[in-house]
Design an enzyme around this catalytic site. Sequence first.
Site, mmCIF file in Angstrom:
data_model
loop_
_atom_site.group_PDB
_atom_site.id
_atom_site.type_symbol
_atom_site.label_atom_id
_atom_site.label_comp_id
_atom_site.label_asym_id
_atom_site.label_seq_id
_atom_site.Cartn_x
_atom_site.Cartn_y
_atom_site.Cartn_z
ATOM 1 N N LYS A 94 7.606 -2.289 12.677
ATOM 2 C CA LYS A 94 7.298 -2.581 11.163
ATOM 3 C C LYS A 94 6.387 -1.385 10.530
ATOM 4 C CE LYS A 94 3.736 -5.242 9.693
ATOM 5 N NZ LYS A 94 2.682 -4.562 8.193
ATOM 6 N N ASN A 95 5.181 -1.493 11.216
ATOM 7 C CA ASN A 95 4.311 -0.420 10.970
ATOM 8 C C ASN A 95 4.639 1.041 10.656
ATOM 9 O OD1 ASN A 95 3.068 -2.427 9.822
ATOM 10 N ND2 ASN A 95 1.195 -2.455 11.558
ATOM 11 N N ARG B 42 -0.002 -4.306 0.897
ATOM 12 C CA ARG B 42 -1.338 -3.162 1.191
ATOM 13 C C ARG B 42 -0.722 -1.655 1.542
ATOM 14 N NH1 ARG B 42 -6.338 -3.686 0.272
ATOM 15 N NH2 ARG B 42 -5.849 -1.550 1.007
ATOM 16 N N CYS C 190 -7.964 -7.879 1.274
ATOM 17 C CA CYS C 190 -7.492 -8.842 1.673
ATOM 18 C C CYS C 190 -8.147 -9.470 3.041
ATOM 19 C CB CYS C 190 -5.618 -8.077 1.858
ATOM 20 S SG CYS C 190 -5.845 -7.661 4.090
ATOM 21 N N ARG D 180 -10.873 -3.617 2.695
ATOM 22 C CA ARG D 180 -9.516 -2.775 3.509
ATOM 23 C C ARG D 180 -9.355 -1.561 2.149
ATOM 24 N NH1 ARG D 180 -4.925 -5.567 5.390
ATOM 25 N NH2 ARG D 180 -4.010 -2.970 6.112
ATOM 26 N N PRO D 181 -10.667 -0.623 2.352
ATOM 27 C CA PRO D 181 -10.952 0.417 1.375
ATOM 28 C C PRO D 181 -10.208 1.875 1.547
ATOM 29 C CG PRO D 181 -12.714 0.291 3.487
ATOM 30 C CD PRO D 181 -11.427 -0.668 3.459
ATOM 31 N N ILE D 182 -9.700 2.541 0.138
ATOM 32 C CA ILE D 182 -8.828 4.042 0.806
ATOM 33 C C ILE D 182 -9.876 4.838 0.827
ATOM 34 C CG2 ILE D 182 -6.745 2.824 0.047
ATOM 35 C CD1 ILE D 182 -7.073 3.442 -2.979
ATOM 36 N N LEU E 266 -11.211 7.139 2.458
ATOM 37 C CA LEU E 266 -11.044 7.885 2.996
ATOM 38 C C LEU E 266 -8.708 8.934 2.893
ATOM 39 C CD1 LEU E 266 -11.102 6.009 6.943
ATOM 40 C CD2 LEU E 266 -12.622 8.285 5.667
ATOM 41 N N ASP F 259 -4.300 -5.849 16.063
ATOM 42 C CA ASP F 259 -3.029 -6.718 15.743
ATOM 43 C C ASP F 259 -2.053 -7.260 16.665
ATOM 44 O OD1 ASP F 259 -3.020 -5.874 12.934
ATOM 45 O OD2 ASP F 259 -1.043 -4.370 12.939
ATOM 46 N N ILE G 2 -11.935 -3.436 14.339
ATOM 47 C CA ILE G 2 -11.324 -2.912 13.643
ATOM 48 C C ILE G 2 -11.691 -3.054 11.674
ATOM 49 C CG2 ILE G 2 -9.517 -1.990 12.375
ATOM 50 C CD1 ILE G 2 -10.214 -0.354 15.169
ATOM 51 N N ARG H 50 6.995 -12.237 6.659
ATOM 52 C CA ARG H 50 6.683 -10.180 6.460
ATOM 53 C C ARG H 50 7.122 -9.227 7.263
ATOM 54 N NH1 ARG H 50 0.636 -9.216 4.337
ATOM 55 N NH2 ARG H 50 1.983 -7.372 5.079
HETATM 56 N N1 EPU Z 1 -11.379 2.425 6.775
HETATM 57 C C1 EPU Z 1 -12.610 2.992 6.328
HETATM 58 N N2 EPU Z 1 -11.511 3.531 4.526
HETATM 59 C C2 EPU Z 1 -10.609 4.069 4.645
HETATM 60 C C3 EPU Z 1 -9.079 3.296 4.865
HETATM 61 C C4 EPU Z 1 -9.896 2.698 6.408
HETATM 62 O O1 EPU Z 1 -13.015 2.827 6.025
HETATM 63 O O2 EPU Z 1 -10.064 4.603 3.632
HETATM 64 C C5 EPU Z 1 -11.301 1.233 7.884
HETATM 65 C C6 EPU Z 1 -10.643 -0.093 7.355
HETATM 66 O O3 EPU Z 1 -11.197 -1.288 6.821
HETATM 67 C C7 EPU Z 1 -10.859 -0.314 8.746
HETATM 68 C C8 EPU Z 1 -10.103 0.723 9.861
HETATM 69 O O4 EPU Z 1 -10.613 1.995 8.959
HETATM 70 O O5 EPU Z 1 -12.221 -0.980 9.116
HETATM 71 C C9 EPU Z 1 -8.776 0.853 10.153
HETATM 72 O O6 EPU Z 1 -7.793 0.955 8.972
HETATM 73 P P1 EPU Z 1 -6.991 1.464 9.079
HETATM 74 O O7 EPU Z 1 -6.723 2.241 7.591
HETATM 75 O O8 EPU Z 1 -5.992 1.964 10.188
HETATM 76 O O9 EPU Z 1 -5.268 0.359 8.491
HETATM 77 P P2 EPU Z 1 -4.239 0.396 7.891
HETATM 78 O O10 EPU Z 1 -3.705 1.577 7.839
HETATM 79 O O11 EPU Z 1 -4.799 0.548 6.498
HETATM 80 C C10 EPU Z 1 -2.543 -0.012 9.656
HETATM 81 C C11 EPU Z 1 -1.472 -1.250 9.982
HETATM 82 C C12 EPU Z 1 -2.321 -2.132 10.143
HETATM 83 C C13 EPU Z 1 -3.645 -2.788 10.728
HETATM 84 C C14 EPU Z 1 -4.050 -1.338 11.418
HETATM 85 C C15 EPU Z 1 -4.995 -1.385 12.051
HETATM 86 C C16 EPU Z 1 1.136 -0.370 8.394
HETATM 87 C C17 EPU Z 1 1.451 -0.700 7.783
HETATM 88 N N3 EPU Z 1 -0.867 -1.569 8.733
HETATM 89 O O12 EPU Z 1 -3.425 -0.289 8.144
HETATM 90 O O13 EPU Z 1 -0.782 -3.683 10.378
HETATM 91 O O14 EPU Z 1 -3.691 -4.144 11.459
HETATM 92 O O15 EPU Z 1 -3.741 -0.144 10.814
HETATM 93 O O16 EPU Z 1 -4.383 -0.435 13.809
HETATM 94 O O17 EPU Z 1 0.941 0.042 9.106
HETATM 95 C C18 EPU Z 1 -0.170 -5.696 9.700
HETATM 96 O O18 EPU Z 1 0.599 -5.728 10.404
HETATM 97 O O19 EPU Z 1 -0.572 -6.863 10.591
HETATM 98 C C19 EPU Z 1 -1.424 -4.905 9.841
HETATM 99 C C20 EPU Z 1 -2.437 -5.459 9.096
#
Ligand code: EPU
Length: 425
Positions: free
Chosen positions: A22-23, A91, A115, A120-122, A124, A306, A328, A398
Amino acid sequence: MESFLIKGGVPLRGTVEISGSKNAALPIMAATLLTSEPCVIRRVPDLSDTRFMAQILASLGAEVKFENGTLNIHARKIGTYADYELVRKMRGSICIMGPLLGRLRQARVSLPGGCIIGARPINLHLKGFAALGAKIQIAGGYIDATAKKLIGTPMFLGGRAGSTVLGTANVMMAATLADGVTVIESAACEPEVVDLAKFLNALGAKISGAGSPTITITGVKNLHGAEHEVIPDRIETATFMIAAAATNGEVAITGAQPDHLRAVIDKLTEAQVSVQRRGAKLLVRRKGRLKSVDVTTLPHSGFPTDVQAQMMALLTLAPGISIITERIFEARFMHVSELARLGADIEIEGPSAIVKGGRPLSGAPVMASDLRASAALVIAGLAAKGTTQVNRIYHLDRGYERMDEKLRKLGARIQRIEEKVQERG
Ligand code: EPU
């Protein structure tokens, strides 16, 4: 709403085939927006999240056909604006932003909220886009990114919890069509990022270093169509390994990539679970009595967040104390109170859950709170004596393709039923 009704205590036996990831599929689907030529993506898992992403791409103007695990996507002409409600609901849809910015120099998406698994900030993602020269504005619940030109540059994308998976994916996608060379330091090393880079290179991008913390992207003028097969889902694989161990069964897993799961296999081995390669299969069974182990989630190649909830379900069955530390997503412990309903003894202390394992679990009605928490409850229900009803399994749908069907093939007594919600005070 639907629920799973599980009659536990049956050891899983037989063979299970792993679906596409999925990811990996979600950002690859988004990446098809980078080209006006047709793309074919195979081994796409049929899930509510992938169907949702297909709807988002269609709402942007792409022609999308999804049949038998193959997606044909043709984003001949696309708009810059994705439907607010569609994007807000998932997301993962934030990763359309990089491709839109790369191709059209403009993107508008709704601001994703927090969530259940934590903030879940963005920041970065946006830091990376800004470094490439985009102007970012946040107003009225939307993020607008615009750029006259995108210019490659070195950047550091590490955050408080380490690297970001979708942030790395997003910036990598935008940078494929920038002028010059972008170097992402502290890039995510997850196999899903490597798979995306492979797809982007098949489209004609010039990316090297994916899988390491330094990714170099040399911008090109145009990308063309391509075909790609998505990697196997490492989280689904880990979930079935743990379900086999939790039920004291013996399961052969096909279509998996064990090299993506070294940290999980290492911890399972320490917990007295044997995982052996036999040709193209992975054989999973207990070696003897389960042993308690300590687990800390980390970015790849560490133990994946995960798989934290599923591992916790297993460790409730291992005599002794296991300490599970979540590095994480700080609030990813919603499954703890539900596992307690099945008789598990778990205490949360800061970022750690202290599992006093070895007490037998017994069936109860429980509520799924997020995707991986749902999987943990299913595992616990399969191992518990009596009947467990896991409510709100739309979370599970999902991210797991036909999980109930796959488990039934392994002998599990699991049924999908219309939810009879029992109110809880
Ligand atoms: N973070 C920041 N700023 C950002 C982005 C992330 O501080 O701009 C922090 C997050 O708050 C967290 C850490 O960085 O503490 C890692 O988050 P990441 O950005 O890697 O997560 P993501 O890319 O949003 C993906 C997967 C998640 C998985 C995480 C970590 C997808 C669609 N989602 O999320 O999958 O848990 O990487 O490996 O690829 C799931 O499948 O159940 C799921 C939640």
